[in-house]
Motif scaffolding. Structure first.
Motif, PDB file in Angstrom:
ATOM      1  N   GLN A   1     -50.186 -19.570  -1.793  1.00  0.00           N
ATOM      2  CA  GLN A   1     -51.609 -19.091  -2.367  1.00  0.00           C
ATOM      3  C   GLN A   1     -51.362 -17.752  -3.247  1.00  0.00           C
ATOM      4  N   GLY A   2     -50.638 -17.012  -2.624  1.00  0.00           N
ATOM      5  CA  GLY A   2     -50.255 -15.590  -3.180  1.00  0.00           C
ATOM      6  C   GLY A   2     -49.567 -15.904  -4.622  1.00  0.00           C
ATOM      7  N   VAL A   3     -48.440 -16.801  -4.620  1.00  0.00           N
ATOM      8  CA  VAL A   3     -47.835 -16.860  -5.948  1.00  0.00           C
ATOM      9  C   VAL A   3     -48.801 -17.447  -6.928  1.00  0.00           C
ATOM     10  N   LEU A   4     -49.766 -18.489  -6.583  1.00  0.00           N
ATOM     11  CA  LEU A   4     -50.445 -18.985  -7.503  1.00  0.00           C
ATOM     12  C   LEU A   4     -51.482 -18.181  -8.137  1.00  0.00           C
ATOM     13  N   GLY A   5     -51.956 -17.221  -6.880  1.00  0.00           N
ATOM     14  CA  GLY A   5     -52.954 -16.247  -7.460  1.00  0.00           C
ATOM     15  C   GLY A   5     -52.423 -15.441  -8.595  1.00  0.00           C
ATOM     16  N   ILE A   6     -51.157 -14.895  -8.601  1.00  0.00           N
ATOM     17  CA  ILE A   6     -50.636 -13.953  -9.544  1.00  0.00           C
ATOM     18  C   ILE A   6     -50.567 -15.033 -10.801  1.00  0.00           C
ATOM     19  N   ALA A   7     -49.917 -16.059 -10.670  1.00  0.00           N
ATOM     20  CA  ALA A   7     -49.855 -17.204 -11.914  1.00  0.00           C
ATOM     21  C   ALA A   7     -50.942 -17.130 -12.762  1.00  0.00           C
ATOM     22  N   THR A   8     -51.774 -17.412 -11.974  1.00  0.00           N
ATOM     23  CA  THR A   8     -53.238 -17.578 -12.698  1.00  0.00           C
ATOM     24  C   THR A   8     -54.040 -16.582 -13.040  1.00  0.00           C
ATOM     25  N   HIS A   9     -53.770 -15.224 -12.940  1.00  0.00           N
ATOM     26  CA  HIS A   9     -54.511 -14.067 -13.244  1.00  0.00           C
ATOM     27  C   HIS A   9     -55.289 -14.093 -14.412  1.00  0.00           C
ATOM     28  N   ARG A  10     -54.497 -14.543 -15.492  1.00  0.00           N
ATOM     29  CA  ARG A  10     -55.408 -14.525 -16.953  1.00  0.00           C
ATOM     30  C   ARG A  10     -56.524 -15.851 -16.747  1.00  0.00           C
ATOM     31  N   LEU A  11     -56.168 -16.739 -16.237  1.00  0.00           N
ATOM     32  CA  LEU A  11     -57.503 -17.701 -16.094  1.00  0.00           C
ATOM     33  C   LEU A  11     -58.540 -17.039 -15.318  1.00  0.00           C
ATOM     34  N   THR A  12     -58.181 -16.545 -14.055  1.00  0.00           N
ATOM     35  CA  THR A  12     -59.255 -15.842 -13.229  1.00  0.00           C
ATOM     36  C   THR A  12     -60.084 -14.864 -14.470  1.00  0.00           C
ATOM     37  N   ARG A  13     -59.182 -13.944 -14.815  1.00  0.00           N
ATOM     38  CA  ARG A  13     -59.748 -13.027 -15.936  1.00  0.00           C
ATOM     39  C   ARG A  13     -60.747 -13.730 -16.922  1.00  0.00           C
ATOM     40  N   LEU A  14     -60.167 -14.621 -17.452  1.00  0.00           N
ATOM     41  CA  LEU A  14     -61.065 -15.654 -18.458  1.00  0.00           C
ATOM     42  C   LEU A  14     -62.356 -16.089 -17.879  1.00  0.00           C
ATOM     43  N   GLU A  15     -62.217 -16.533 -16.487  1.00  0.00           N
ATOM     44  CA  GLU A  15     -63.417 -17.222 -16.025  1.00  0.00           C
ATOM     45  C   GLU A  15     -64.614 -16.192 -15.755  1.00  0.00           C
ATOM     46  N   ARG A  16     -64.076 -14.962 -15.443  1.00  0.00           N
ATOM     47  CA  ARG A  16     -64.898 -13.825 -15.003  1.00  0.00           C
ATOM     48  C   ARG A  16     -65.450 -13.368 -16.354  1.00  0.00           C
ATOM     49  N   GLN A  17     -64.632 -13.360 -17.573  1.00  0.00           N
ATOM     50  CA  GLN A  17     -65.229 -12.671 -18.778  1.00  0.00           C
ATOM     51  C   GLN A  17     -66.412 -13.621 -19.314  1.00  0.00           C
ATOM     52  N   SER A  18     -65.932 -15.053 -19.215  1.00  0.00           N
ATOM     53  CA  SER A  18     -66.725 -15.943 -19.930  1.00  0.00           C
ATOM     54  C   SER A  18     -67.811 -16.484 -19.174  1.00  0.00           C
ATOM     55  N   GLY A  19     -67.956 -16.401 -17.893  1.00  0.00           N
ATOM     56  CA  GLY A  19     -68.838 -17.026 -16.876  1.00  0.00           C
ATOM     57  C   GLY A  19     -68.925 -18.441 -17.052  1.00  0.00           C
ATOM     58  N   VAL A  20     -67.843 -19.020 -17.080  1.00  0.00           N
ATOM     59  CA  VAL A  20     -67.443 -20.327 -16.952  1.00  0.00           C
ATOM     60  C   VAL A  20     -66.303 -20.516 -15.937  1.00  0.00           C
ATOM     61  N   ALA A  21     -66.880 -21.349 -14.988  1.00  0.00           N
ATOM     62  CA  ALA A  21     -66.228 -21.682 -13.728  1.00  0.00           C
ATOM     63  C   ALA A  21     -64.917 -22.669 -14.095  1.00  0.00           C
ATOM     64  N   TYR A  22     -63.798 -22.117 -13.409  1.00  0.00           N
ATOM     65  CA  TYR A  22     -62.376 -22.917 -13.536  1.00  0.00           C
ATOM     66  C   TYR A  22     -62.149 -23.801 -12.360  1.00  0.00           C
ATOM     67  N   HIS A  23     -61.824 -25.162 -12.623  1.00  0.00           N
ATOM     68  CA  HIS A  23     -61.341 -25.959 -11.589  1.00  0.00           C
ATOM     69  C   HIS A  23     -59.999 -26.639 -11.864  1.00  0.00           C
ATOM     70  N   PHE A  24     -59.192 -26.449 -10.913  1.00  0.00           N
ATOM     71  CA  PHE A  24     -57.883 -27.318 -11.012  1.00  0.00           C
ATOM     72  C   PHE A  24     -58.153 -28.605 -10.295  1.00  0.00           C
ATOM     73  N   LEU A  25     -57.894 -29.732 -10.884  1.00  0.00           N
ATOM     74  CA  LEU A  25     -57.976 -31.065 -10.073  1.00  0.00           C
ATOM     75  C   LEU A  25     -56.674 -31.431  -9.515  1.00  0.00           C
ATOM     76  N   PHE A  26     -56.497 -31.846  -8.498  1.00  0.00           N
ATOM     77  CA  PHE A  26     -55.281 -32.899  -8.126  1.00  0.00           C
ATOM     78  C   PHE A  26     -55.882 -34.239  -7.675  1.00  0.00           C
ATOM     79  N   MET A  27     -55.985 -35.196  -8.537  1.00  0.00           N
ATOM     80  CA  MET A  27     -56.665 -36.351  -8.230  1.00  0.00           C
ATOM     81  C   MET A  27     -56.310 -36.866  -6.593  1.00  0.00           C
ATOM     82  N   ALA A  28     -57.314 -37.307  -5.962  1.00  0.00           N
ATOM     83  CA  ALA A  28     -57.088 -37.943  -4.562  1.00  0.00           C
ATOM     84  C   ALA A  28     -57.441 -39.492  -4.591  1.00  0.00           C
ATOM     85  N   PRO A  29     -56.567 -40.152  -3.818  1.00  0.00           N
ATOM     86  CA  PRO A  29     -56.818 -41.711  -3.714  1.00  0.00           C
ATOM     87  C   PRO A  29     -58.190 -41.832  -3.125  1.00  0.00           C
ATOM     88  N   SER A  30     -58.799 -43.038  -3.591  1.00  0.00           N
ATOM     89  CA  SER A  30     -60.161 -43.548  -2.871  1.00  0.00           C
ATOM     90  C   SER A  30     -60.289 -44.797  -3.272  1.00  0.00           C
TER      91      SER A  30
END
Ligand SMILES: NC(=O)c1ccc[n+]([C@@H]2O[C@H](COP(=O)([O-])OP(=O)(O)OC[C@H]3O[C@@H](n4cnc5c(N)ncnc54)[C@H](OP(=O)(O)O)[C@@H]3O)[C@@H](O)[C@H]2O)c1
Length: 336
Positions: free
Chosen positions: A257-286
Motif C-alpha cells: 500500500q505504501g509503495v503504491l501510495g508513493i507511486a500514485t502521488h501525482r494522481l492523488t494530487r490531480l484528483e484533489r486539484q480537479s475535484g474528479v474521483a480516480y478509481h483503479f479497476l482490476f476486473m473481477a470474474p462474475s
C-alpha cells in the motif's frame, strides 16, 4: 474423455513463447465444472503475465497454464453444482488464481461462468468474457453511467473499446473515443458520437466538461483525463497505477500500500486539484454479470468484434499479433 490434454504452459516469467505440452486434465472441485474449451481469447494480461509485469498484484506459481477467458461445453460437473449440466454451452472468465484457458480442458468454479449467448458461435462468445466484464464493471458498477452523460472511452477500436462503446451507448451516454482513421467507421458503427484521431488531435484540448473517462491507456493519457472531466466527475483506469484505496480494498499488505501510495502521488494530487474521483479497476470474474451480458447480446444490444482467429497450434503467432497493440476488436484462438 482422455486423461491428458494439450495446454500452453509458462514455466518462468520472461518466457517469450508459451510451450504447448501434454499435461493431465485438471481435477474437479465440488463447486467446479469441467469445460471442453472450444475457443479462448487473447488479452494483454496474457502478455503482461508472461513478462512478469503483474507479479506485484498477482504472483503465480509455475508452471502456469495461460489464458484468461473461454467459451466451451461442460463435460462434467462437481457434486455441489446445481445450475449447470453436462452438455451446456458456457462462457467465462475464471478467477485469477485459476486461469488456464489456453488448454483443451478447464476446471472452473461454476460461479465464474454463464450460459453462452445462444446467437453466438463459440469463437464469438470467447471474445466477450474478460473485456465484457471489465467494461461492465467500469461503466455500470463504478461510473454508474446515466442517460445523457458524456463519456470518453480511450482506444475505441481495441478489445475493451469495442465492447465499452456499445455498453456506454446502451446506457444512454454520448460517447467520445480515440482511435486511428482506419477504425473510424468501426467505432461509429458501435455507437461513438465523437471520434478523435489520436495521431493528429489531442483529446485533452478537444474535449471538456465530460462526466467520466474510461482510461485504457494509463501514463500521460490518464493524467490528461482529469482535465477533460468536470468537477464531481470520475476517471476509471484499467491501465494506470492502482492507488491506495484500491490497494486496501484488494487486501494488499501495508508495505505494498505504501509503495503504491508513493507511486500514485501525482494522481492523488490531480484528483484533489480537479475535484474528479480516480478509481483503479482490476476486473473481477462474475457469472452473474456474464448472464446479464448474454441477455444484452441475445437482445441485439451488444456484439463481439473479432479481428482475427488463430488455431491453437499457432498461439505464438496470435501472441505476436496481439503484442503489436493494433487489434481491431478481439484475437481468438480456436482449440482442437
Ligand atoms: N485492469 C483490468 O482489469 C484490465 C482488464 C482488461 C484490460 N486491461 C488493460 O487495458 C488495456 C487495453 O486492453 P485491450 O484488450 O483493449 O487491448 P488491445 O485490444 O490490445 O488494444 C488495441 C487497441 O489499442 C489502440 N490504441 C493503441 N494506442 C492507442 C492510443 N494512444 N490511443 C488510442 N488508441 C490506441 C489500437 O488502435 P490503433 O490501431 O488505432 O493504434 C488498438 O485498436 C491493456 O493495457 C490491458 O492490459 C486491464
Amino acid at each position: 474423455m482422455s486423461e491428458k490434454m494439450q495446454a500452453a504452459l509458462l514455466t518462468h516469467y520472461g518466457q517469450v513463447t508459451p510451450l504447448i505440452k501434454t499435461v493431465p486434465v485438471p481435477t474437479l472441485r465440488v463447486t467446479d465444472v469441467l469445460v471442453k474449451i472450444r475457443a479462448a481469447s487473447l488479452n494483454p494480461i496474457d502478455l503482461k503475465t508472461m513478462a512478469g509485469g503483474l507479479k506485484f498484484l498477482l504472483p503465480y506459481r509455475m508452471p502456469l497454464i495461460l489464458g484468461s477467458d473461454f467459451a466451451g461445453e461442460i463435460v462434467a460437473v462437481g457434486n455441489q453444482v446445481t445450475q449447470f449440466r453436462v452438455g451446456d454451452a458456457v462462457y467465462g472468465r475464471p478467477r485469477k488464481s485459476r486461469i488456464g484457458t489456453f488448454a483443451e480442458y478447464l476446471a472452473v468454479d461454476a460461479a465464474d461462468i454463464a450460459l453462452k449467448p445462444r446467437n453466438l458461435t463459440f469463437n464469438e462468445a470467447a471474445a466477450i468474457p474478460l473485456v465484457g466484464l471489465t467494461s461492465y464493471q467500469a461503466l455500470h458498477d463504478i461510473l454508474r453511467v446515466k442517460h445523457g452523460q458524456k463519456v470518453l472511452i480511450q482506444a475505441g477500436a481495441g478489445g475493451i473499446g469495442t465492447i465499452a462503446i456499445q455498453l456506454a451507448t446502451y446506457l444512454g451516454a454520448q460517447v467520445a473515443t480515440t482511435t486511428s482513421p482506419k477504425n473510424f467507421a468501426l467505432v461509429r458503427s458501435l455507437g461513438a458520437d465523437r471520434v478523435i484521431d489520436y495521431h493528429n488531435e489531442d483529446f485533452a484540448t478537444a474535449l471538456t466538461d465530460y462526466d467520466a473517462v474510461f482510461d485504457t491507456l494509463g501514463g500521460k493519457s490518464l493524467e490528461q483525463a482529469f482535465s477533460v472531466v468536470k468537477r464531481g466527475g470520475q476517471v476509471v483506469s484499467i491501465s494506470g497505477l492502482p492507488n491506495v484505496r484500491f490497494a486496501k480494498a484488494y487486501g494488499l499488505p501495508l508495505w505494498k500500500q505504501g509503495v503504491l501510495g508513493i507511486a500514485t502521488h501525482r494522481l492523488t494530487r490531480l484528483e484533489r486539484q480537479s475535484g474528479v474521483a480516480y478509481h483503479f479497476l482490476f476486473m473481477a470474474p462474475s457469472g452473474e454479470e456474464l448472464a446479464l451480458l448474454a441477455a444484452l447480446i441475445t437482445a441485439g444490444k451488444l456484439r463481439p468484434v473479432i479481428d482475427r482467429t488463430f488455431q491453437f497450434r499457432d498461439l505464438d503467432q496470435a501472441l505476436v499479433y496481439s503484442k503489436r497493440g493494433h487489434a481491431r476488436g478481439k484475437v481468438i484462438v480456436e482449440l482442437p
